[in-house]
Motif scaffolding. Structure first.
Motif, mmCIF file in Angstrom:
data_model
loop_
_atom_site.group_PDB
_atom_site.id
_atom_site.type_symbol
_atom_site.label_atom_id
_atom_site.label_comp_id
_atom_site.label_asym_id
_atom_site.label_seq_id
_atom_site.Cartn_x
_atom_site.Cartn_y
_atom_site.Cartn_z
ATOM 1 N N THR A 1 -2.109 -15.578 20.213
ATOM 2 C CA THR A 1 -1.859 -14.338 19.491
ATOM 3 C C THR A 1 -0.699 -14.566 18.529
ATOM 4 N N MET A 2 -0.925 -14.209 17.275
ATOM 5 C CA MET A 2 0.094 -14.438 16.255
ATOM 6 C C MET A 2 0.395 -13.159 15.510
ATOM 7 N N ASP A 3 1.629 -12.750 15.548
ATOM 8 C CA ASP A 3 2.143 -11.657 14.737
ATOM 9 C C ASP A 3 2.637 -12.267 13.433
ATOM 10 N N TRP B 1 7.936 -7.485 24.945
ATOM 11 C CA TRP B 1 7.992 -7.470 26.406
ATOM 12 C C TRP B 1 8.567 -6.148 26.927
ATOM 13 N N ILE B 2 8.654 -5.132 26.083
ATOM 14 C CA ILE B 2 9.163 -3.823 26.525
ATOM 15 C C ILE B 2 8.180 -3.230 27.530
ATOM 16 N N ASP B 3 8.698 -2.771 28.660
ATOM 17 C CA ASP B 3 7.810 -2.208 29.677
ATOM 18 C C ASP B 3 7.238 -0.868 29.236
ATOM 19 N N GLY B 4 8.018 -0.090 28.496
ATOM 20 C CA GLY B 4 7.531 1.193 28.011
ATOM 21 C C GLY B 4 8.627 1.944 27.286
ATOM 22 N N VAL B 5 8.227 2.893 26.465
ATOM 23 C CA VAL B 5 9.155 3.767 25.754
ATOM 24 C C VAL B 5 8.753 5.204 26.065
ATOM 25 N N ASP B 6 9.615 5.905 26.833
ATOM 26 C CA ASP B 6 9.309 7.287 27.242
ATOM 27 C C ASP B 6 7.921 7.396 27.857
ATOM 28 N N ARG C 1 2.015 -6.392 29.167
ATOM 29 C CA ARG C 1 0.759 -5.913 29.737
ATOM 30 C C ARG C 1 -0.210 -7.080 29.961
ATOM 31 N N THR C 2 -0.229 -8.007 29.027
ATOM 32 C CA THR C 2 -1.139 -9.144 29.135
ATOM 33 C C THR C 2 -0.787 -10.017 30.329
ATOM 34 N N LYS C 3 0.502 -10.229 30.565
ATOM 35 C CA LYS C 3 0.914 -11.075 31.700
ATOM 36 C C LYS C 3 0.533 -10.437 33.032
ATOM 37 N N GLU C 4 0.300 -9.149 33.052
ATOM 38 C CA GLU C 4 -0.092 -8.462 34.284
ATOM 39 C C GLU C 4 -1.555 -8.692 34.648
ATOM 40 N N LEU C 5 -2.346 -9.235 33.725
ATOM 41 C CA LEU C 5 -3.744 -9.547 34.021
ATOM 42 C C LEU C 5 -3.795 -10.707 35.011
ATOM 43 N N PRO C 6 -4.603 -10.630 36.058
ATOM 44 C CA PRO C 6 -4.547 -11.625 37.138
ATOM 45 C C PRO C 6 -4.962 -13.029 36.732
ATOM 46 N N PHE C 7 -5.722 -13.177 35.636
ATOM 47 C CA PHE C 7 -6.198 -14.508 35.241
ATOM 48 C C PHE C 7 -5.305 -15.161 34.190
ATOM 49 N N VAL C 8 -4.234 -14.480 33.768
ATOM 50 C CA VAL C 8 -3.313 -15.051 32.792
ATOM 51 C C VAL C 8 -2.271 -15.895 33.523
ATOM 52 N N ARG C 9 -2.134 -17.144 33.100
ATOM 53 C CA ARG C 9 -1.261 -18.092 33.786
ATOM 54 C C ARG C 9 -0.009 -18.339 32.947
ATOM 55 N N PRO D 1 -6.100 -5.449 25.079
ATOM 56 C CA PRO D 1 -7.549 -5.340 25.302
ATOM 57 C C PRO D 1 -8.322 -6.562 24.821
ATOM 58 N N CYS D 2 -7.772 -7.307 23.864
ATOM 59 C CA CYS D 2 -8.425 -8.552 23.449
ATOM 60 C C CYS D 2 -8.421 -9.564 24.590
ATOM 61 N N VAL D 3 -7.247 -9.845 25.142
ATOM 62 C CA VAL D 3 -7.159 -10.839 26.216
ATOM 63 C C VAL D 3 -7.942 -10.380 27.447
ATOM 64 N N ARG D 4 -7.956 -9.087 27.689
ATOM 65 C CA ARG D 4 -8.684 -8.535 28.838
ATOM 66 C C ARG D 4 -10.160 -8.946 28.819
ATOM 67 N N ALA D 5 -10.698 -9.193 27.633
ATOM 68 C CA ALA D 5 -12.108 -9.565 27.502
ATOM 69 C C ALA D 5 -12.404 -10.956 28.044
ATOM 70 N N PHE D 6 -11.375 -11.742 28.330
ATOM 71 C CA PHE D 6 -11.561 -13.119 28.760
ATOM 72 C C PHE D 6 -11.494 -13.267 30.277
ATOM 73 N N SER D 7 -11.748 -12.192 30.996
ATOM 74 C CA SER D 7 -11.643 -12.208 32.457
ATOM 75 C C SER D 7 -12.643 -13.162 33.100
ATOM 76 N N ARG D 8 -13.689 -13.557 32.364
ATOM 77 C CA ARG D 8 -14.675 -14.500 32.920
ATOM 78 C C ARG D 8 -14.078 -15.888 33.159
ATOM 79 N N PHE D 9 -12.949 -16.183 32.494
ATOM 80 C CA PHE D 9 -12.307 -17.472 32.691
ATOM 81 C C PHE D 9 -11.437 -17.427 33.941
ATOM 82 N N GLU D 10 -11.430 -18.518 34.680
ATOM 83 C CA GLU D 10 -10.632 -18.575 35.904
ATOM 84 C C GLU D 10 -9.150 -18.430 35.604
#
Length: 315
Positions: free
Chosen positions: A238-240, A160-165, A177-185, A138-147
């Motif tokens: 993003t840093m863990d 990169w786990i797609d899902g658990v149950d 999930r972040t890579k699925e956002l259309p503006f993420v390159r 949801p953090c990266v999602r906020a940057f949709s204004r950028f091309e």
């Protein structure tokens, strides 16, 4: 003594616990600053040791050790390694926390995105403090204004786990999930080393064109590893905190042996700041419940401050 001026001595042990003792501005529509800190006290995506909901509070408490960078006339800090002052005149505010309500994922993620969008509307650089790693989406999602946005991911794990149950928005999935956002390159994953990495995730990651720089690559030749980081445009980092070695960052829920040392992290962040325009940064997975005398939060505060120095130097 002028009694109208509070905390003239500016000691670490007095005053409100805000990031670097910066002024409070919880009304996001009134932000007038270069940098806006926002806490995200959420750990509903954790599957192992909870407690990262207390990460923002701990970061604020230990960042008070650095007291000269808030206020109306920030002095910045003297970087003795390069012989120059950094962050002088850079205004910072602490916007408090996202109003998290547990067990309401849609509401929480919606508020995270909306809060960051408002910070961007005010022209400030959002610095986001988690919380578990699920909040990155949801953090990266906020940057949709950028091309287009390029993402730098510093972590022990691929996330990169797609899902658990059927659960697709947990701390093991945010980069997918972040890579699925259309503006993420471009997406670059740095310091990966976890022995629990799944082959199918590794292969799927590379199928998506990601760059991976493992911990071993960094240990073998730091400069060669840095050279693998591509030139970028607008960059979200993003840093863990579990990217770091547990000996210097024990306060995290999923520690992994043989992590980054501080000088390696500093070199990585400086290189990233020089290769693109940083538009947002989150630091996640600090768990003060398993920390040792605030060691992790103190180190993370130092890294955040020096990264801000590099960001504004590049600008």
């Amino acid at each position: 003594m002028n009694m109208t001026q509070r905390y003239n001595a500016n000691l670490t042990s007095v005053g409100l616990a805000t990031m670097f003792k910066s002024p409070v501005c919880e009304d996001l529509s009134k932000i007038d600053a270069d940098v806006a800190f926002l806490g995200i006290p959420y750990d509903g995506g954790v599957g192992y040791r909870p407690g990262t909901r207390f990460g923002p509070s701990s970061m604020r408490e230990y960042s008070k050790r650095f007291t000269s960078w808030g206020g109306a006339n920030p002095a910045g800090y003297w970087d003795l390694d390069v012989g120059k002052r950094r962050l002088e005149g850079i205004r910072m505010v602490d916007c408090g926390d996202v109003d998290i309500a547990y067990y309401d994922l849609e509401r929480n993620f919606g508020l995270i995105t909306q809060n960051i969008e408002t910070i961007l509307d005010r022209g400030a650089l959002p610095i986001l403090i988690g919380g578990d790693h699920s909040v990155t989406f949801p953090c990266v999602r906020a940057f949709s204004r950028f091309e287009k946005i390029d993402v730098i991911h510093i972590d022990a794990h691929l996330d990169w786990i797609d899902g658990v149950d059927g659960v697709r928005f947990a701390s093991g999935s945010p980069l997918r999930r972040t890579k699925e956002l259309p503006f993420v390159r471009k997406m670059t994953h740095i310091a990966i080393r976890d022995v629990r990495t799944r082959q199918e995730d590794w292969e799927a990651l590379h199928d998506n064109g990601a760059t991976v720089i493992t911990r071993m690559m960094i240990r073998n030749n730091l400069q060669a590893a840095l050279d693998r980081i591509p030139d970028m445009s607008n960059v979200y980092v993003t840093m863990d905190i579990d990217a770091m070695d547990p000996s210097i960052a024990p306060g995290t829920g999923s520690p992994c042996s043989d992590g980054l040392l501080y000088h390696e992290l500093k070199a990585i962040l400086q290189d990233v700041a020089a290769k693109g325009k940083i538009v947002g940064f989150d630091l996640v997975e600090i768990n003060p419940l398993v920390d040792l005398a605030g060691q992790t939060s103190l180190m993370a505060s130092t890294a955040m401050l020096e990264f801000l120095g590099a960001i504004f130097e590049s600008r």
